[in-house]
Design a protein around this motif. Structure first.
Motif, PDB file in Angstrom:
ATOM      1  N   LYS A  19     -12.295  15.696  -6.839  1.00 22.27           N
ATOM      2  CA  LYS A  19     -10.967  16.089  -6.364  1.00 22.27           C
ATOM      3  C   LYS A  19     -10.157  14.840  -6.036  1.00 22.27           C
ATOM      4  CE  LYS A  19      -9.360  17.778  -1.925  1.00 22.27           C
ATOM      5  NZ  LYS A  19      -9.714  18.588  -0.761  1.00 22.27           N
ATOM      6  N   TRP A  20     -10.773  13.896  -5.334  1.00 22.34           N
ATOM      7  CA  TRP A  20     -10.074  12.673  -4.947  1.00 22.34           C
ATOM      8  C   TRP A  20      -9.840  11.766  -6.141  1.00 22.34           C
ATOM      9  CZ3 TRP A  20      -7.666  13.881  -0.975  1.00 22.34           C
ATOM     10  CH2 TRP A  20      -8.242  14.565   0.089  1.00 22.34           C
ATOM     11  N   LYS A  21     -10.783  11.714  -7.077  1.00 20.65           N
ATOM     12  CA  LYS A  21     -10.587  10.891  -8.279  1.00 20.65           C
ATOM     13  C   LYS A  21      -9.401  11.399  -9.082  1.00 20.65           C
ATOM     14  CE  LYS A  21     -15.219   9.067  -8.832  1.00 20.65           C
ATOM     15  NZ  LYS A  21     -16.430   9.015  -9.648  1.00 20.65           N
ATOM     16  N   ASP A  22      -9.272  12.710  -9.184  1.00 23.85           N
ATOM     17  CA  ASP A  22      -8.118  13.296  -9.884  1.00 23.85           C
ATOM     18  C   ASP A  22      -6.823  12.904  -9.187  1.00 23.85           C
ATOM     19  OD1 ASP A  22      -9.874  14.502 -11.651  1.00 23.85           O
ATOM     20  OD2 ASP A  22      -9.726  16.488 -10.724  1.00 23.85           O
ATOM     21  N   LEU A  23      -6.810  12.998  -7.864  1.00 24.70           N
ATOM     22  CA  LEU A  23      -5.619  12.649  -7.095  1.00 24.70           C
ATOM     23  C   LEU A  23      -5.293  11.164  -7.261  1.00 24.70           C
ATOM     24  CD1 LEU A  23      -3.517  13.609  -4.937  1.00 24.70           C
ATOM     25  CD2 LEU A  23      -5.097  12.667  -3.254  1.00 24.70           C
ATOM     26  N   GLU A  28       0.389   6.114  -8.090  1.00 28.85           N
ATOM     27  CA  GLU A  28       0.794   4.774  -8.494  1.00 28.85           C
ATOM     28  C   GLU A  28       0.652   3.860  -7.280  1.00 28.85           C
ATOM     29  OE1 GLU A  28       4.740   4.901 -10.110  1.00 28.85           O
ATOM     30  OE2 GLU A  28       4.235   6.487 -11.524  1.00 28.85           O
ATOM     31  N   VAL A  29       0.598   2.555  -7.519  1.00 27.11           N
ATOM     32  CA  VAL A  29       0.530   1.601  -6.424  1.00 27.11           C
ATOM     33  C   VAL A  29       1.728   1.841  -5.502  1.00 27.11           C
ATOM     34  CG1 VAL A  29       0.623  -0.848  -5.825  1.00 27.11           C
ATOM     35  CG2 VAL A  29      -0.753  -0.101  -7.774  1.00 27.11           C
ATOM     36  N   GLY A  30       1.458   1.954  -4.207  1.00 23.38           N
ATOM     37  CA  GLY A  30       2.499   2.224  -3.214  1.00 23.38           C
ATOM     38  C   GLY A  30       2.568   3.680  -2.793  1.00 23.38           C
ATOM     39  N   ASP A  31       1.984   4.598  -3.580  1.00 26.06           N
ATOM     40  CA  ASP A  31       1.953   6.018  -3.212  1.00 26.06           C
ATOM     41  C   ASP A  31       0.938   6.220  -2.085  1.00 26.06           C
ATOM     42  OD1 ASP A  31       3.741   6.520  -5.245  1.00 26.06           O
ATOM     43  OD2 ASP A  31       2.282   7.496  -6.565  1.00 26.06           O
ATOM     44  N   SER A  32       1.138   7.265  -1.284  1.00 24.36           N
ATOM     45  CA  SER A  32       0.207   7.556  -0.196  1.00 24.36           C
ATOM     46  C   SER A  32      -0.022   9.056  -0.068  1.00 24.36           C
ATOM     47  CB  SER A  32       0.739   7.004   1.125  1.00 24.36           C
ATOM     48  OG  SER A  32       1.893   7.705   1.527  1.00 24.36           O
ATOM     49  N   VAL A  33      -1.109   9.391   0.618  1.00 26.24           N
ATOM     50  CA  VAL A  33      -1.416  10.783   0.953  1.00 26.24           C
ATOM     51  C   VAL A  33      -1.796  10.832   2.425  1.00 26.24           C
ATOM     52  CG1 VAL A  33      -2.137  11.521  -1.347  1.00 26.24           C
ATOM     53  CG2 VAL A  33      -3.828  10.568   0.205  1.00 26.24           C
ATOM     54  N   ALA A  47     -14.237   7.103  -3.804  1.00 24.08           N
ATOM     55  CA  ALA A  47     -13.711   7.498  -5.117  1.00 24.08           C
ATOM     56  C   ALA A  47     -12.878   6.372  -5.711  1.00 24.08           C
ATOM     57  CB  ALA A  47     -12.873   8.773  -4.980  1.00 24.08           C
ATOM     58  N   ALA A  48     -12.064   5.720  -4.891  1.00 22.94           N
ATOM     59  CA  ALA A  48     -11.232   4.612  -5.368  1.00 22.94           C
ATOM     60  C   ALA A  48     -12.100   3.466  -5.858  1.00 22.94           C
ATOM     61  CB  ALA A  48     -10.300   4.140  -4.254  1.00 22.94           C
ATOM     62  N   LYS A  49     -13.153   3.170  -5.141  1.00 16.37           N
ATOM     63  CA  LYS A  49     -14.064   2.092  -5.545  1.00 16.37           C
ATOM     64  C   LYS A  49     -14.684   2.406  -6.903  1.00 16.37           C
ATOM     65  CE  LYS A  49     -17.961  -0.668  -4.011  1.00 16.37           C
ATOM     66  NZ  LYS A  49     -18.939  -0.912  -2.944  1.00 16.37           N
ATOM     67  N   GLY A  50     -15.057   3.658  -7.117  1.00 21.32           N
ATOM     68  CA  GLY A  50     -15.618   4.079  -8.396  1.00 21.32           C
ATOM     69  C   GLY A  50     -14.633   3.934  -9.548  1.00 21.32           C
ATOM     70  N   LEU A  51     -13.342   4.011  -9.229  1.00 23.11           N
ATOM     71  CA  LEU A  51     -12.294   3.859 -10.239  1.00 23.11           C
ATOM     72  C   LEU A  51     -11.750   2.423 -10.291  1.00 23.11           C
ATOM     73  CD1 LEU A  51     -10.291   7.141  -9.508  1.00 23.11           C
ATOM     74  CD2 LEU A  51     -11.753   6.683 -11.492  1.00 23.11           C
TER      75      LEU A  51
END
Length: 71
Positions: A19-23, A28-33, A47-51
């Motif tokens: 779910k997080w990898k899809d998000l 884009e750089v600068g976007d946040s959740v 998830a970010a580290k994996g990507l």
């Protein structure tokens, strides 16, 4: 214990980190959740580290904001 046969393996995209990898893939750089728990921030970081992406987290009132900071 009962053995089940013929049960298909579910897609890995059904997992929480999927779910997080899809998000993250849409960000884009600068976007946040904004997320509710520290646990969610740790899952997003993993998830970010994996990507091979980098994120940063800051507390915001009683929630947490996660920004994508690098590709």
């Amino acid at each position: 214990m009962k053995i089940d046969k013929g049960v298909p393996i579910t897609s890995s995209s059904n997992t929480r980190s999927g779910k997080w990898k899809d998000l993250l893939g849409q960000m884009e750089v600068g976007d946040s959740v904004l997320v509710d728990t520290k646990t969610e921030t740790m899952t997003i970081r993993a998830a970010a580290k994996g990507l091979e992406m980098k994120v940063t987290v800051r507390g915001e009132d009683d929630k947490f904001r996660v920004w994508r900071v690098e590709v």
